[in-house]
Design a protein around this motif. Structure first.
Motif, short mmCIF file in Angstrom:
data_model
loop_
_atom_site.label_atom_id
_atom_site.label_comp_id
_atom_site.label_asym_id
_atom_site.label_seq_id
_atom_site.Cartn_x
_atom_site.Cartn_y
_atom_site.Cartn_z
N ARG A 131 -3.60 1.17 -0.66
CA ARG A 131 -3.63 2.02 0.55
C ARG A 131 -4.85 2.92 0.51
NH1 ARG A 131 0.77 5.83 -0.11
NH2 ARG A 131 0.51 5.43 -2.33
N VAL A 132 -5.35 3.27 1.68
CA VAL A 132 -6.33 4.33 1.80
C VAL A 132 -5.57 5.58 2.25
CG1 VAL A 132 -8.35 5.19 3.03
CG2 VAL A 132 -8.25 2.79 2.33
N ILE A 133 -5.70 6.64 1.46
CA ILE A 133 -4.92 7.86 1.71
C ILE A 133 -5.82 8.91 2.36
CG2 ILE A 133 -3.59 9.71 0.62
CD1 ILE A 133 -2.85 7.67 -1.57
N PRO A 134 -5.45 9.43 3.52
CA PRO A 134 -6.25 10.50 4.15
C PRO A 134 -6.06 11.81 3.37
CG PRO A 134 -4.26 10.08 5.43
CD PRO A 134 -4.28 9.05 4.33
N ILE A 135 -6.80 11.92 2.28
CA ILE A 135 -6.58 13.01 1.34
C ILE A 135 -6.94 14.36 1.96
CG2 ILE A 135 -8.83 13.10 0.20
CD1 ILE A 135 -5.45 12.78 -1.60
N ASP A 136 -6.33 15.41 1.48
CA ASP A 136 -6.54 16.74 2.06
C ASP A 136 -7.73 17.48 1.47
OD1 ASP A 136 -5.45 17.03 -0.45
OD2 ASP A 136 -4.16 18.72 0.08
N LYS A 137 -8.58 16.81 0.71
CA LYS A 137 -9.73 17.46 0.08
C LYS A 137 -11.02 16.95 0.74
CE LYS A 137 -7.15 17.91 -4.19
NZ LYS A 137 -6.88 19.34 -4.01
N PRO A 138 -11.82 17.82 1.32
CA PRO A 138 -13.05 17.41 2.02
C PRO A 138 -14.01 16.70 1.07
CG PRO A 138 -12.51 19.70 2.52
CD PRO A 138 -11.61 19.28 1.41
N GLY A 139 -14.67 15.66 1.60
CA GLY A 139 -15.68 14.96 0.84
C GLY A 139 -15.15 14.07 -0.24
N VAL A 140 -13.88 13.69 -0.16
CA VAL A 140 -13.27 12.83 -1.18
C VAL A 140 -12.63 11.62 -0.50
CG1 VAL A 140 -11.50 12.63 -2.95
CG2 VAL A 140 -12.84 14.72 -2.78
N PHE A 141 -12.94 10.45 -1.03
CA PHE A 141 -12.32 9.22 -0.56
C PHE A 141 -11.30 8.78 -1.62
CE2 PHE A 141 -12.54 4.43 -0.33
CZ PHE A 141 -11.88 4.31 0.89
N ASN A 142 -10.07 8.56 -1.17
CA ASN A 142 -8.98 8.23 -2.10
C ASN A 142 -8.30 6.94 -1.66
OD1 ASN A 142 -5.66 9.02 -2.70
ND2 ASN A 142 -7.12 8.92 -4.38
N PHE A 143 -8.15 6.02 -2.62
CA PHE A 143 -7.43 4.78 -2.32
C PHE A 143 -6.64 4.36 -3.55
CE2 PHE A 143 -11.42 3.37 -4.12
CZ PHE A 143 -11.11 2.25 -4.88
N THR A 144 -5.71 3.45 -3.33
CA THR A 144 -4.87 2.97 -4.43
C THR A 144 -5.07 1.48 -4.65
OG1 THR A 144 -2.94 2.44 -3.08
CG2 THR A 144 -3.12 4.70 -3.92
N ARG A 145 -4.83 1.05 -5.87
CA ARG A 145 -4.85 -0.35 -6.27
C ARG A 145 -3.50 -0.71 -6.89
NH1 ARG A 145 -9.43 -3.09 -7.65
NH2 ARG A 145 -8.35 -3.87 -9.50
N GLU A 146 -3.03 -1.91 -6.61
CA GLU A 146 -1.83 -2.44 -7.27
C GLU A 146 -2.30 -3.44 -8.32
OE1 GLU A 146 1.22 -1.51 -6.86
OE2 GLU A 146 1.15 -0.37 -4.98
#
Length: 499
Positions: A131-146
């Protein structure tokens, strides 16, 4: 009626790292045909050195070609395996019947259905998405891997070794893990034949390994090996508890599918022409040697006499005999120690004051004397507190327990340390919807019994297990989630404050 012809005892090899081999020690053990009581195969008796070799092979394969293979390619291999399995279904069905004494009709059904597990999970292999998570920290891209776990140890029992292996191997392989499979020492021959199909399908060496031997000799090493990431176990709850304790000491993941003492509940409004065969199917199919056996028949008191009369009459017609004969309906107990356990429980029930309404002994037919048979047995006058109503017999023994209303039926059904399955027979739609909410079991069948599918999750409550097999739930049991964080702003935050 079939006539068994004598066959020579065949010596088999086990599969480690793509090689078919004997145990390092050279030790073997015999596999017995439950119908004849005679040995029919010799199987390698693995030791800890063989376990270590199998785990190392699986670990090497996980880090090698298998890990580099795309998920789509893994799925293709699983579907190719399914085709090989379909072609070998009849051969494997006969081997399994020789191995554990289950009816050839049931083994044919299972083996012809089993390819669907590998087609289904082969199709899921490249549908595992993060998933790509719309993280609450500016300037950070967050995603998950299974991601896969690594080496999975699959431990299967003697009653349905291939089907229960498919429930483990198909999702574990689809998720990208590698396998060390230990079948029961009482039913290893069909497992070894099953293993040859992975070679034929083109799986890389070491992805699937099969070690044969005794649980008390190699089980602890399998579970505790430092390169094993997860254990998937089906068996009795006492053994499952030991597996769980050993795995916990190493902080390993587990899936445990354990025992049952399932209630098959008949209400007065049930269609008796369906309910009576449903009660018989629940306990006498597979000679009661199934974790979902409906070993407690809960019958509404107003129809108790009618149900018992029809139940006994129907069960009397069951044909006991050679499990390779398609006309046979009740086969032998798989092992001699298990038959003695069943007979001991029958004596316990009689000692507790239960009334034996049918069976309760070894068949008198001389033709059946060499085999490990117990007659279909029905007890009346059973109270929920009796051992026969509380402890798993794992044989063709049914306890009939009366109840007055829904509340009492639920109380009796839930009065168990187990919670694997339950059955419900009623024509009341409201009851059919209410009761499953109240029954503490992982599966509830309404106006049917003993059905499973690759599409639907299976597992237990309470001491009946941990985790789920089959369906979308199963593949998650063999994955771990990773969260990936990327700074997209090239910012330089304070190193002394958590971002």
């Amino acid at each position: 009626m079939t006539i068994r012809m004598p066959v020579p005892v065949v010596k088999h090899d086990m599969l480690i790292g793509g090689r078919w081999t004997q145990a390092e020690s050279g030790d073997i053990f015999e596999s017995f045909d439950p119908y004849t009581g005679e040995p029919w195969a010799e199987v390698p008796r693995a030791g800890t050195a063989d376990v270590d070799a199998a785990v190392e092979a699986a670990s090497d394969a996980f880090r090698g070609e298998w890990r580099r293979m795309t998920a789509t390619a893994r799925g293709h291999l699983l579907r190719r395996f399914a085709d090989r399995l379909a072609a070998a279904a009849e051969t494997l069905a006969v081997l399994e019947t020789r191995d554990n004494g289950k009816l050839i009709n049931e083994m044919r059904m299972q083996l012809n259905y089993m390819p669907q597990w590998f087609h289904y999970f082969g199709g899921l292999a490249d549908k595992i998405e993060g998933r790509v998570i719309p993280i609450d920290k500016p300037g950070v891209f967050n995603f998950t891997r299974e991601e896969p776990l690594g080496v999975v140890v699959a431990i299967t029992p003697w009653n349905s070794p291939l089907m229960l292996a498919a429930w483990k191997l198909a999702p574990a392989l689809a998720a990208g893990n590698t396998i060390v499979w230990k079948p029961s020492e009482f039913s290893s021959v069909s497992a070894l034949a099953f293993g040859k199909l992975f070679e034929e399908a083109g799986f890389p060496p070491g992805v699937v390994n099969i070690v044969t031997g005794f649980g008390h000799e190699i089980g602890d090493r399998l579970v505790r090996h430092p390169k094993v990431a997860k254990i998937a176990f089906t068996g009795g709850d006492a053994t499952g508890q030991r597996v769980y304790q050993a795995a916990a000491s190493e902080l390993k993941k587990v899936t445990l599918e354990l025992g049952g003492k399932s209630a098959n509940i008949v209400f007065a409004d049930a269609r008796m022409e369906s309910a009576i065969p449903g009660l018989v199917s629940g306990i006498f199919a597979a000679s009661g040697q199934t974790c979902i056996a409906g070993s407690r028949a809960l019958v509404q008191r107003s129809v108790l006499d009618e149900v018992v009369e029809k139940l006994v009459a129907f069960a009397k017609t069951a044909r006991i005999g050679d499990p390779l004969d398609p006309e046979t309906q009740v086969g032998p107990i798989t092992t001699l120690p298990q038959r003695q356990k069943v007979l001991d429980y029958i004596d316990i029930a009689k000692g507790e004051g239960a009334e034996c309404l049918l069976g309760g002994k070894v068949p008198e037919d001389p033709a059946l004397a060499p085999g490990w048979f117990v007659e279909p047995t029905i007890f009346g006058g059973v109270a929920s507190s009796m051992r026969i109503a509380q402890e798993e017999v794992f044989g063709p023994v049914l306890s009939v327990i009366p109840f007055e209303d829904e509340d009492e039926a639920v109380a009796i059904a839930n009065d168990s340390i187990y919670g694997l399955a339950s059955g419900l027979w009623t024509q009341d739609l409201g009851r059919a919807l209410r009761m499953p909410d109240r029954l503490q079991t992982g599966s509830v069948w309404v106006n049917m019994y003993r059905a499973t599918s690759y599409l639907s999750p299976f597992g237990g409550y309470k001491r009946s297990g941990i985790g789920r097999e089959n369906g979308m739930s199963a593949i998650r049991e063999y994955l771990q989630e990773k969260s990936v964080w990327i700074d997209t702003m090239n910012s330089v935050p304070s190193p002394f404050v958590q971002r």
